[in-house]
Design a protein around this motif. Structure first.
Motif, PDB file in Angstrom:
ATOM      1  N   PRO A  43      54.998  32.557  39.850  1.00  0.00           N
ATOM      2  CA  PRO A  43      55.749  32.127  38.664  1.00  0.00           C
ATOM      3  C   PRO A  43      54.954  32.362  37.385  1.00  0.00           C
ATOM      4  O   PRO A  43      53.731  32.515  37.406  1.00  0.00           O
ATOM      5  N   GLU A  44      55.668  32.384  36.275  1.00  0.00           N
ATOM      6  CA  GLU A  44      55.073  32.524  34.948  1.00  0.00           C
ATOM      7  C   GLU A  44      54.399  33.885  34.752  1.00  0.00           C
ATOM      8  O   GLU A  44      53.551  34.057  33.883  1.00  0.00           O
ATOM      9  N   GLY A  45      54.771  34.879  35.588  1.00  0.00           N
ATOM     10  CA  GLY A  45      54.170  36.203  35.462  1.00  0.00           C
ATOM     11  C   GLY A  45      52.710  36.250  35.843  1.00  0.00           C
ATOM     12  O   GLY A  45      51.945  37.079  35.330  1.00  0.00           O
ATOM     13  N   PHE A  46      52.283  35.388  36.774  1.00  0.00           N
ATOM     14  CA  PHE A  46      50.876  35.274  37.180  1.00  0.00           C
ATOM     15  C   PHE A  46      50.667  36.056  38.468  1.00  0.00           C
ATOM     16  O   PHE A  46      51.281  35.755  39.495  1.00  0.00           O
ATOM     17  N   THR A  47      49.776  37.056  38.425  1.00  0.00           N
ATOM     18  CA  THR A  47      49.497  37.875  39.596  1.00  0.00           C
ATOM     19  C   THR A  47      48.294  37.332  40.359  1.00  0.00           C
ATOM     20  O   THR A  47      47.221  37.118  39.788  1.00  0.00           O
ATOM     21  N   TYR A  48      48.490  37.128  41.660  1.00  0.00           N
ATOM     22  CA  TYR A  48      47.426  36.723  42.570  1.00  0.00           C
ATOM     23  C   TYR A  48      47.033  37.921  43.431  1.00  0.00           C
ATOM     24  O   TYR A  48      47.844  38.820  43.692  1.00  0.00           O
ATOM     25  N   GLU A  49      45.792  37.894  43.924  1.00  0.00           N
ATOM     26  CA  GLU A  49      45.344  38.911  44.872  1.00  0.00           C
ATOM     27  C   GLU A  49      44.562  38.244  45.993  1.00  0.00           C
ATOM     28  O   GLU A  49      43.698  37.398  45.734  1.00  0.00           O
ATOM     29  N   TYR A  50      44.854  38.631  47.237  1.00  0.00           N
ATOM     30  CA  TYR A  50      43.981  38.355  48.358  1.00  0.00           C
ATOM     31  C   TYR A  50      43.191  39.634  48.639  1.00  0.00           C
ATOM     32  O   TYR A  50      43.740  40.740  48.541  1.00  0.00           O
ATOM     33  N   SER A  51      41.925  39.499  49.021  1.00  0.00           N
ATOM     34  CA  SER A  51      41.196  40.680  49.469  1.00  0.00           C
ATOM     35  C   SER A  51      40.146  40.300  50.495  1.00  0.00           C
ATOM     36  O   SER A  51      39.718  39.146  50.586  1.00  0.00           O
ATOM     37  N   PHE A  52      39.727  41.316  51.254  1.00  0.00           N
ATOM     38  CA  PHE A  52      38.736  41.134  52.308  1.00  0.00           C
ATOM     39  C   PHE A  52      37.791  42.335  52.323  1.00  0.00           C
ATOM     40  O   PHE A  52      38.226  43.475  52.175  1.00  0.00           O
ATOM     41  N   GLY A  53      36.498  42.060  52.498  1.00  0.00           N
ATOM     42  CA  GLY A  53      35.540  43.138  52.722  1.00  0.00           C
ATOM     43  C   GLY A  53      34.978  43.773  51.471  1.00  0.00           C
ATOM     44  O   GLY A  53      34.669  44.970  51.469  1.00  0.00           O
ATOM     45  N   VAL A  54      34.772  42.998  50.420  1.00  0.00           N
ATOM     46  CA  VAL A  54      34.277  43.559  49.172  1.00  0.00           C
ATOM     47  C   VAL A  54      32.823  44.029  49.326  1.00  0.00           C
ATOM     48  O   VAL A  54      32.012  43.392  50.000  1.00  0.00           O
ATOM     49  N   ARG A  55      32.539  45.157  48.721  1.00  0.00           N
ATOM     50  CA  ARG A  55      31.191  45.733  48.745  1.00  0.00           C
ATOM     51  C   ARG A  55      30.202  44.852  47.979  1.00  0.00           C
ATOM     52  O   ARG A  55      30.548  44.241  46.966  1.00  0.00           O
ATOM     53  N   ARG A  56      28.968  44.811  48.455  1.00  0.00           N
ATOM     54  CA  ARG A  56      27.865  44.183  47.733  1.00  0.00           C
ATOM     55  C   ARG A  56      26.842  45.257  47.363  1.00  0.00           C
ATOM     56  O   ARG A  56      26.544  46.132  48.178  1.00  0.00           O
ATOM     57  N   ILE A  57      26.324  45.187  46.159  1.00  0.00           N
ATOM     58  CA  ILE A  57      25.338  46.143  45.675  1.00  0.00           C
ATOM     59  C   ILE A  57      23.995  45.414  45.648  1.00  0.00           C
ATOM     60  O   ILE A  57      23.685  44.691  44.702  1.00  0.00           O
ATOM     61  N   GLU A  58      23.235  45.565  46.691  1.00  0.00           N
ATOM     62  CA  GLU A  58      21.978  44.839  46.822  1.00  0.00           C
ATOM     63  C   GLU A  58      20.816  45.580  46.162  1.00  0.00           C
ATOM     64  O   GLU A  58      19.854  44.959  45.708  1.00  0.00           O
ATOM     65  N   ASP A  59      20.892  46.903  46.122  1.00  0.00           N
ATOM     66  CA  ASP A  59      19.808  47.713  45.553  1.00  0.00           C
ATOM     67  C   ASP A  59      20.240  48.224  44.179  1.00  0.00           C
ATOM     68  O   ASP A  59      20.876  49.269  44.051  1.00  0.00           O
ATOM     69  N   GLU A  60      19.900  47.465  43.158  1.00  0.00           N
ATOM     70  CA  GLU A  60      20.305  47.815  41.796  1.00  0.00           C
ATOM     71  C   GLU A  60      19.775  49.179  41.381  1.00  0.00           C
ATOM     72  O   GLU A  60      20.458  49.958  40.711  1.00  0.00           O
ATOM     73  N   ILE A  63      51.190  43.081  37.302  1.00  0.00           N
ATOM     74  CA  ILE A  63      51.758  42.472  36.093  1.00  0.00           C
ATOM     75  C   ILE A  63      50.733  41.543  35.455  1.00  0.00           C
ATOM     76  O   ILE A  63      50.090  40.737  36.134  1.00  0.00           O
ATOM     77  N   THR A  64      50.551  41.691  34.153  1.00  0.00           N
ATOM     78  CA  THR A  64      49.605  40.881  33.401  1.00  0.00           C
ATOM     79  C   THR A  64      50.295  39.662  32.801  1.00  0.00           C
ATOM     80  O   THR A  64      51.390  39.773  32.242  1.00  0.00           O
TER      81      THR A  64
END
Length: 303
Positions: free
Chosen positions: A245-262, A289-290
């Motif tokens: 509602p109210e034009g609010f976008t939600y996201e579920y996600s799984f498995g995001v990358r981690r950057i350990e070595d800057e 939608i924003t």
């Protein structure tokens, strides 16, 4: 330089607070935190997903995103941030005690970024020790990231990287900049948009099975799926975007990358028009939608 330590919360205006709260609990699966004491909770629904007291506050009033919050280390860091932002020409509002209580923080400051997005920096965000009482078994593990809109993502990156500790992880041409403030591939993203606003709010889930179970659940409830399931090549996360509602976008996600070595990470640039640049699985893609930024007469007025 201002050091951001984490994302804190999103505050969003809801013309129909009841409907927005029911969606956040019954559909998204968040816990509605019961108000307690004199906390200035009237007209505010606090929703919890992890150790934070809340990560989403729905505020009764005009529809639109009110503010996006980030944490800093302590009161000294907040005071230094206030001074640095004022020296750079930004108007900074220091929140009142009542406003801080509603946010469950010790203190906070608010300002508008150069594109009109309201940002809040907070000190001592409240942690809750008990397990989250999720409204349904969505598999949510944490508030993952937030995404703002700006007309020029390269200018947005210059703002976030020169005044703050944000580092670009990857570019999606001129359409998006994905930035990290810790090893997670991105905690903040900026998408190209004509007006300021919140493109989406992300929640991580525990397993790929949770994500696909959520897809079937949302479909059975006739929730509008904006994009996914798919897999982003930048973060490697499997994603599912859906509209509330109210034009609010939600996201579920799984498995995001981690950057350990800057030292070894080199940001990449993806052409948004190239097949597979948004979804490695080549599914249909669309712009989430924003929810527009709430405008006010005072540049740093607070809700």
């Amino acid at each position: 330089m201002i050091i951001l330590t984490d994302v804190a919360y999103v505050r969003s205006g809801a013309a129909d607070l009841g409907a927005a709260t029911r969606f956040a609990t019954e559909i998204v699966g968040l816990e509605l935190v019961a108000p307690y004491g004199d906390q200035g909770d009237q007209g505010v629904a606090h929703l919890r997903a992890d150790h934070r007291h809340h990560c989403l506050a729905l505020v009764e009033g005009p529809s639109g995103v009110i503010a996006s919050g980030f944490t800093v280390a302590d009161s000294d860091a907040l005071e230094d941030a206030e001074t640095e932002l004022e020296r750079s020409g930004l108007t900074v509002h220091r929140g009142s005690a009542a406003e801080a209580r509603s946010r469950r923080v010790r203190e906070f400051i608010a300002f508008d970024d150069p594109f009109g997005n309201r940002i809040e920096l907070v000190s001592q965000q409240e942690t809750v020790g008990r397990p989250v009482a999720f409204s349904r078994a969505a598999g949510i593990t944490e508030f993952g990231h937030l995404c703002l809109d700006a007309p020029d993502v390269h200018e947005a990156y210059r703002f976030w990287s020169t005044r703050f500790n944000a580092r670009v992880s990857d570019w999606i041409g001129d359409a998006a900049c994905l930035m990290r403030i810790d090893p997670v591939h991105h905690k903040l993203a900026v998408f190209r948009g004509d007006e300021p606003g919140l493109c989406h709010m992300n929640f991580q889930v525990a397993t790929i099975d949770d994500l696909f179970r959520n897809w079937h659940f949302l479909s059975s409830k006739n929730v509008e799926i904006e994009m996914g399931p798919g897999r982003h090549p930048q973060s490697t996360a499997i994603f599912l975007y859906f509209l509330g509602p109210e034009g609010f976008t939600y996201e579920y996600s799984f498995g995001v990358r981690r950057i350990e070595d800057e030292a070894s990470w080199v940001p990449r640039t993806f052409d948004p028009d190239e097949p597979g640049s948004i979804d490695m699985w080549l599914g249909p893609t669309t712009r989430p939608i924003t929810q527009p930024q709430v405008r006010s007469a005072q540049p740093a007025a607070i809700s």
